[in-house]
Write an enzyme that holds these catalytic residues in place. Structure first.
Site, PDB file in Angstrom:
ATOM      1  CG  ASN A 178      57.156  84.680  44.423  1.00 45.38           C
ATOM      2  OD1 ASN A 178      57.354  83.865  45.317  1.00 45.38           O
ATOM      3  ND2 ASN A 178      56.278  85.650  44.532  1.00 45.38           N
ATOM      4  CB  CYS A 198      56.970  83.440  37.962  1.00 45.19           C
ATOM      5  SG  CYS A 198      55.814  84.694  37.436  1.00 45.19           S
ATOM      6  CD  GLU A 234      54.920  79.365  38.352  1.00 50.59           C
ATOM      7  OE1 GLU A 234      55.584  80.321  38.820  1.00 50.59           O
ATOM      8  OE2 GLU A 234      53.679  79.372  38.300  1.00 50.59           O
ATOM      9  CB  CYS A 275      51.823  84.210  34.756  1.00 45.66           C
ATOM     10  SG  CYS A 275      53.562  84.117  34.322  1.00 45.66           S
TER      11      CYS A 275
HETATM   12  N1  THU Z   1      53.932  84.646  40.569  1.00 44.99           N
HETATM   13  C1  THU Z   1      54.601  83.468  40.470  1.00 44.99           C
HETATM   14  O1  THU Z   1      55.653  83.270  41.084  1.00 44.99           O
HETATM   15  N2  THU Z   1      54.070  82.507  39.662  1.00 44.99           N
HETATM   16  C2  THU Z   1      52.920  82.649  38.950  1.00 44.99           C
HETATM   17  O2  THU Z   1      52.546  81.752  38.223  1.00 44.99           O
HETATM   18  C3  THU Z   1      52.135  83.869  39.062  1.00 44.99           C
HETATM   19  C4  THU Z   1      52.705  84.954  39.876  1.00 44.99           C
HETATM   20  C5  THU Z   1      54.493  85.677  41.449  1.00 44.99           C
HETATM   21  C6  THU Z   1      54.979  86.912  40.749  1.00 44.99           C
HETATM   22  C7  THU Z   1      54.899  87.932  41.860  1.00 44.99           C
HETATM   23  O3  THU Z   1      56.088  87.863  42.629  1.00 44.99           O
HETATM   24  C8  THU Z   1      53.736  87.460  42.719  1.00 44.99           C
HETATM   25  O4  THU Z   1      53.506  86.114  42.348  1.00 44.99           O
HETATM   26  C9  THU Z   1      52.458  88.259  42.543  1.00 44.99           C
HETATM   27  O5  THU Z   1      52.121  88.354  41.220  1.00 44.99           O
END
Ligand code: THU
Length: 160
Positions: A62, A73, A75, A112
Site C-alpha cells: 500500500n 491498496c 492489491e 476492500c
Molecule cells: N489497505 C490495503 O492495502 N488493502 C486492503 O485490502 C485494505 C486496506 C490499505 C489502505 C491503507 O493504506 C491502509 O491499508 C489502511 O486502510
C-alpha cells in the site's frame, strides 16, 4: 417473488505450511512486500504478491498519501503493475497479508471492495480462476476464485 442465495466457499489452513508449496513462497513474498509499504498514516502495512501464468511473481504494497484518497491498496498496486508489465498474461494467484508494528496480523486481511472489483475483472479478462490467499498469523484462507469474493459485481454492459 423469488429469493436466491450466493454461497462462498473457502479453505481454512491453521498451518500455512500446509498450503501448496508455490503458495507458501507467494505468502512469503507478500510478507516481504508488506515490510516496504509506505503507510505513515495508518501504520497498517499491506503486502500483495501476484503469481502470473508465466511463473513471474509481482509484489506490491500500500502506498498512502497525505491526501488520503490519493493512496492505493497493496492489491491494486500489485495487480496494476502486473497488468502493465505483462499485458495479456493471466493471474493465477494472489497472496495478501498485513503487518502492524512489524508483526503479521493475527487474522487474515480481507480485501476492500474496490480491490475485489479489480480482482474480479482481472479474473474475467484472464479467463481462469484466481486463487486468493489471505494470510494471517492465526489462520490462512484460500478462496478458489476472485468472483467468490464479489457476488453481483459491477459489469459495464456494452451497448448493442
Ligand atoms: N489497505 C490495503 O492495502 N488493502 C486492503 O485490502 C485494505 C486496506 C490499505 C489502505 C491503507 O493504506 C491502509 O491499508 C489502511 O486502510
Amino acid at each position: 417473488m423469488k429469493q436466491y442465495e450466493i454461497p462462498i466457499r473457502y479453505t481454512l489452513y491453521e498451518n500455512p505450511g500446509e498450503l501448496p508449496g508455490q503458495y507458501v513462497s507467494l505468502v512469503h513474498s507478500a510478507v516481504e512486500a508488506a515490510r516496504d509499504a509506505y503507510a505513515p498514516y495508518s501504520g497498517f502495512r499491506v503486502g500483495a504478491a501476484v503469481l502470473l501464468e508465466n511463473g513471474e511473481v509481482i509484489a506490491g504494497n500500500n502506498q498512502e498519501n497525505a491526501a488520503y484518497p490519493s493512496g492505493l491498496c497493496a492489491e491494486r498496486v500489485a495487480l496494476f503493475y502486473a497488468g502493465s508489465r505483462y499485458p495479456g498474461v493471466a493471474v493465477a494467484a494472489i497472496a495478501i497479508t498485513a503487518l502492524r508494528d512489524g508483526s503479521i496480523q493475527e487474522e487474515p486481511v480481507t480485501p476492500c471492495g474496490a480491490c475485489r472489483q479489480v480482482l474480479y475483472e482481472t479474473e474475467q479478462t484472464g479467463g481462469k480462476s484466481i486463487h486468493v490467499i489471505l494470510h494471517g498469523k492465526r489462520r490462512t484462507l484460500l478462496i478458489q476464485g476472485a468472483a467468490d469474493l464479489l457476488p453481483l459485481p459491477f459489469i459495464l454492459k456494452k451497448e448493442t
